[in-house]
Design a protein around this motif. Structure first.
Motif, PDB file in Angstrom:
ATOM      1  N   ILE A  97      -0.296   8.469  -5.791  1.00 22.67           N
ATOM      2  CA  ILE A  97       0.992   8.414  -6.472  1.00 22.67           C
ATOM      3  C   ILE A  97       1.918   7.550  -5.633  1.00 22.67           C
ATOM      4  CG2 ILE A  97       2.947   9.775  -7.278  1.00 22.67           C
ATOM      5  CD1 ILE A  97       1.006  12.133  -7.517  1.00 22.67           C
ATOM      6  N   PRO A  98       2.574   6.551  -6.236  1.00 25.23           N
ATOM      7  CA  PRO A  98       3.489   5.721  -5.443  1.00 25.23           C
ATOM      8  C   PRO A  98       4.626   6.551  -4.840  1.00 25.23           C
ATOM      9  CG  PRO A  98       3.059   4.726  -7.584  1.00 25.23           C
ATOM     10  CD  PRO A  98       2.440   6.082  -7.604  1.00 25.23           C
ATOM     11  N   VAL A  99       5.013   6.214  -3.641  1.00 24.65           N
ATOM     12  CA  VAL A  99       6.024   6.981  -2.915  1.00 24.65           C
ATOM     13  C   VAL A  99       7.367   6.932  -3.646  1.00 24.65           C
ATOM     14  CG1 VAL A  99       7.225   7.176  -0.704  1.00 24.65           C
ATOM     15  CG2 VAL A  99       4.818   6.571  -0.762  1.00 24.65           C
ATOM     16  N   GLY A 100       7.642   5.863  -4.363  1.00 25.60           N
ATOM     17  CA  GLY A 100       8.897   5.742  -5.103  1.00 25.60           C
ATOM     18  C   GLY A 100       9.020   6.718  -6.257  1.00 25.60           C
ATOM     19  N   LEU A 101       7.901   7.227  -6.751  1.00 24.44           N
ATOM     20  CA  LEU A 101       7.938   8.180  -7.864  1.00 24.44           C
ATOM     21  C   LEU A 101       8.046   9.633  -7.414  1.00 24.44           C
ATOM     22  CD1 LEU A 101       5.264   6.757 -10.321  1.00 24.44           C
ATOM     23  CD2 LEU A 101       7.733   6.629 -10.496  1.00 24.44           C
ATOM     24  N   TYR A 161      11.268  11.756  -8.434  1.00 29.06           N
ATOM     25  CA  TYR A 161      11.295  12.068  -9.859  1.00 29.06           C
ATOM     26  C   TYR A 161      10.254  13.133 -10.206  1.00 29.06           C
ATOM     27  CZ  TYR A 161      13.940   7.755  -9.769  1.00 29.06           C
ATOM     28  OH  TYR A 161      14.853   6.801  -9.466  1.00 29.06           O
ATOM     29  N   LEU A 162       9.095  13.006  -9.615  1.00 26.68           N
ATOM     30  CA  LEU A 162       8.045  13.997  -9.831  1.00 26.68           C
ATOM     31  C   LEU A 162       8.474  15.361  -9.310  1.00 26.68           C
ATOM     32  CD1 LEU A 162       5.123  14.519 -10.751  1.00 26.68           C
ATOM     33  CD2 LEU A 162       4.419  13.971  -8.424  1.00 26.68           C
ATOM     34  N   ALA A 163       9.100  15.390  -8.140  1.00 33.05           N
ATOM     35  CA  ALA A 163       9.586  16.651  -7.571  1.00 33.05           C
ATOM     36  C   ALA A 163      10.641  17.264  -8.476  1.00 33.05           C
ATOM     37  CB  ALA A 163      10.150  16.416  -6.178  1.00 33.05           C
ATOM     38  N   PHE A 164      11.544  16.449  -8.987  1.00 37.61           N
ATOM     39  CA  PHE A 164      12.597  16.962  -9.877  1.00 37.61           C
ATOM     40  C   PHE A 164      12.000  17.567 -11.139  1.00 37.61           C
ATOM     41  CE2 PHE A 164      15.614  16.324 -13.355  1.00 37.61           C
ATOM     42  CZ  PHE A 164      16.680  17.080 -12.879  1.00 37.61           C
ATOM     43  N   ILE A 165      11.061  16.876 -11.759  1.00 39.88           N
ATOM     44  CA  ILE A 165      10.450  17.375 -12.991  1.00 39.88           C
ATOM     45  C   ILE A 165       9.688  18.672 -12.733  1.00 39.88           C
ATOM     46  CG2 ILE A 165       8.640  16.872 -14.687  1.00 39.88           C
ATOM     47  CD1 ILE A 165       9.531  13.917 -14.492  1.00 39.88           C
ATOM     48  N   LEU A 166       8.920  18.713 -11.660  1.00 40.53           N
ATOM     49  CA  LEU A 166       8.141  19.914 -11.367  1.00 40.53           C
ATOM     50  C   LEU A 166       9.034  21.111 -11.032  1.00 40.53           C
ATOM     51  CD1 LEU A 166       5.251  18.395  -9.241  1.00 40.53           C
ATOM     52  CD2 LEU A 166       5.105  19.295 -11.551  1.00 40.53           C
ATOM     53  N   LEU A 167      10.095  20.887 -10.260  1.00 34.75           N
ATOM     54  CA  LEU A 167      10.960  22.005  -9.887  1.00 34.75           C
ATOM     55  C   LEU A 167      11.833  22.472 -11.046  1.00 34.75           C
ATOM     56  CD1 LEU A 167      11.889  20.963  -6.270  1.00 34.75           C
ATOM     57  CD2 LEU A 167      10.336  22.769  -7.006  1.00 34.75           C
ATOM     58  N   VAL A 168      12.278  21.566 -11.899  1.00 34.81           N
ATOM     59  CA  VAL A 168      13.044  21.981 -13.083  1.00 34.81           C
ATOM     60  C   VAL A 168      12.158  22.790 -14.024  1.00 34.81           C
ATOM     61  CG1 VAL A 168      14.117  21.081 -15.192  1.00 34.81           C
ATOM     62  CG2 VAL A 168      14.806  20.207 -12.986  1.00 34.81           C
ATOM     63  N   SER A 169      10.922  22.360 -14.198  1.00 38.01           N
ATOM     64  CA  SER A 169      10.016  23.129 -15.057  1.00 38.01           C
ATOM     65  C   SER A 169       9.694  24.485 -14.439  1.00 38.01           C
ATOM     66  CB  SER A 169       8.741  22.343 -15.335  1.00 38.01           C
ATOM     67  OG  SER A 169       8.059  22.069 -14.142  1.00 38.01           O
ATOM     68  N   THR A 170       9.653  24.569 -13.112  1.00 38.25           N
ATOM     69  CA  THR A 170       9.445  25.857 -12.446  1.00 38.25           C
ATOM     70  C   THR A 170      10.586  26.811 -12.749  1.00 38.25           C
ATOM     71  OG1 THR A 170       8.195  24.846 -10.660  1.00 38.25           O
ATOM     72  CG2 THR A 170       9.185  26.982 -10.207  1.00 38.25           C
ATOM     73  N   VAL A 215       5.993  20.353  -2.336  1.00 36.63           N
ATOM     74  CA  VAL A 215       5.246  19.354  -1.554  1.00 36.63           C
ATOM     75  C   VAL A 215       5.728  17.946  -1.896  1.00 36.63           C
ATOM     76  CG1 VAL A 215       2.979  18.314  -1.214  1.00 36.63           C
ATOM     77  CG2 VAL A 215       3.226  20.781  -1.155  1.00 36.63           C
ATOM     78  N   ALA A 216       5.952  17.673  -3.180  1.00 35.80           N
ATOM     79  CA  ALA A 216       6.450  16.351  -3.583  1.00 35.80           C
ATOM     80  C   ALA A 216       7.851  16.112  -3.032  1.00 35.80           C
ATOM     81  CB  ALA A 216       6.442  16.225  -5.102  1.00 35.80           C
ATOM     82  N   LEU A 217       8.682  17.162  -3.010  1.00 35.46           N
ATOM     83  CA  LEU A 217      10.029  17.021  -2.462  1.00 35.46           C
ATOM     84  C   LEU A 217       9.985  16.741  -0.966  1.00 35.46           C
ATOM     85  CD1 LEU A 217      13.079  17.264  -3.090  1.00 35.46           C
ATOM     86  CD2 LEU A 217      12.874  19.663  -2.457  1.00 35.46           C
ATOM     87  N   PHE A 218       9.155  17.456  -0.243  1.00 35.46           N
ATOM     88  CA  PHE A 218       9.011  17.211   1.197  1.00 35.46           C
ATOM     89  C   PHE A 218       8.527  15.782   1.457  1.00 35.46           C
ATOM     90  CE2 PHE A 218       8.541  21.582   3.407  1.00 35.46           C
ATOM     91  CZ  PHE A 218       9.745  21.975   2.876  1.00 35.46           C
ATOM     92  N   CYS A 219       7.524  15.350   0.710  1.00 29.30           N
ATOM     93  CA  CYS A 219       6.985  14.004   0.918  1.00 29.30           C
ATOM     94  C   CYS A 219       8.005  12.924   0.549  1.00 29.30           C
ATOM     95  CB  CYS A 219       5.703  13.809   0.114  1.00 29.30           C
ATOM     96  SG  CYS A 219       4.305  14.738   0.759  1.00 29.30           S
ATOM     97  N   SER A 220       8.880  13.205  -0.421  1.00 27.85           N
ATOM     98  CA  SER A 220       9.856  12.199  -0.820  1.00 27.85           C
ATOM     99  C   SER A 220      10.930  11.991   0.240  1.00 27.85           C
ATOM    100  CB  SER A 220      10.506  12.578  -2.150  1.00 27.85           C
ATOM    101  OG  SER A 220      11.322  13.717  -2.003  1.00 27.85           O
ATOM    102  N   VAL A 221      11.173  12.981   1.090  1.00 25.21           N
ATOM    103  CA  VAL A 221      12.167  12.826   2.158  1.00 25.21           C
ATOM    104  C   VAL A 221      11.531  12.440   3.489  1.00 25.21           C
ATOM    105  CG1 VAL A 221      13.848  14.342   1.076  1.00 25.21           C
ATOM    106  CG2 VAL A 221      12.217  15.288   2.700  1.00 25.21           C
ATOM    107  N   GLY A 222      10.216  12.253   3.513  1.00 28.89           N
ATOM    108  CA  GLY A 222       9.557  11.769   4.717  1.00 28.89           C
ATOM    109  C   GLY A 222       8.831  12.805   5.534  1.00 28.89           C
ATOM    110  N   VAL A 223       8.778  14.041   5.065  1.00 30.39           N
ATOM    111  CA  VAL A 223       8.021  15.092   5.770  1.00 30.39           C
ATOM    112  C   VAL A 223       6.674  15.171   5.073  1.00 30.39           C
ATOM    113  CG1 VAL A 223       7.959  17.492   6.475  1.00 30.39           C
ATOM    114  CG2 VAL A 223      10.139  16.323   6.289  1.00 30.39           C
ATOM    115  N   TYR A 224       5.712  14.435   5.573  1.00 31.68           N
ATOM    116  CA  TYR A 224       4.409  14.357   4.920  1.00 31.68           C
ATOM    117  C   TYR A 224       3.552  15.526   5.316  1.00 31.68           C
ATOM    118  CZ  TYR A 224       6.031   9.762   3.738  1.00 31.68           C
ATOM    119  OH  TYR A 224       6.769   8.725   3.253  1.00 31.68           O
ATOM    120  N   VAL A 225       3.381  16.457   4.386  1.00 34.46           N
ATOM    121  CA  VAL A 225       2.608  17.672   4.640  1.00 34.46           C
ATOM    122  C   VAL A 225       1.228  17.555   4.037  1.00 34.46           C
ATOM    123  CG1 VAL A 225       4.572  19.173   4.899  1.00 34.46           C
ATOM    124  CG2 VAL A 225       3.634  18.785   2.629  1.00 34.46           C
TER     125      VAL A 225
END
Length: 82
Positions: free
Chosen positions: A21-25, A28-37, A72-82
């Motif tokens: 998954i491109p890092v730029g996405l 957006y992916l984190a937002f969609i997943l967390l809103v659906s949660t 996990v997507a939110l952490f990776c989007s801010v640079g904390v690669y887990v």
């Protein structure tokens, strides 16, 4: 020392890591997943209580899965690669 040189040559021969998954996405992916949660969590709280909670377990499991991947997507989007 020969082992070190062999491992170093092997390390240099391996191509660099590239994510599926491109890092730029990721934001957006984190937002969609967390809103659906949160949406599923609200839906879970409004479900009628059944004697056999199959639907409740399915909704809760899906919300948990989406929340885990969202964090996990939110952490990776801010640079904390887990």
């Amino acid at each position: 020392m020969a082992d070190y040189d062999a491992i170093k040559a092997l390390h240099l021969a391996v191509p660099p890591f590239s994510p599926y998954i491109p890092v730029g996405l990721l934001p957006y992916l984190a937002f969609i997943l967390l809103v659906s949660t949160f949406g599923l969590a609200f839906y879970f709280s409004t479900l009628p209580k059944d004697t056999i909670p199959v639907r409740e377990a399915a909704v809760a499991s899906l919300a948990s899965l989406l929340g885990g991947f969202g964090v996990v997507a939110l952490f990776c989007s801010v640079g904390v690669y887990v």
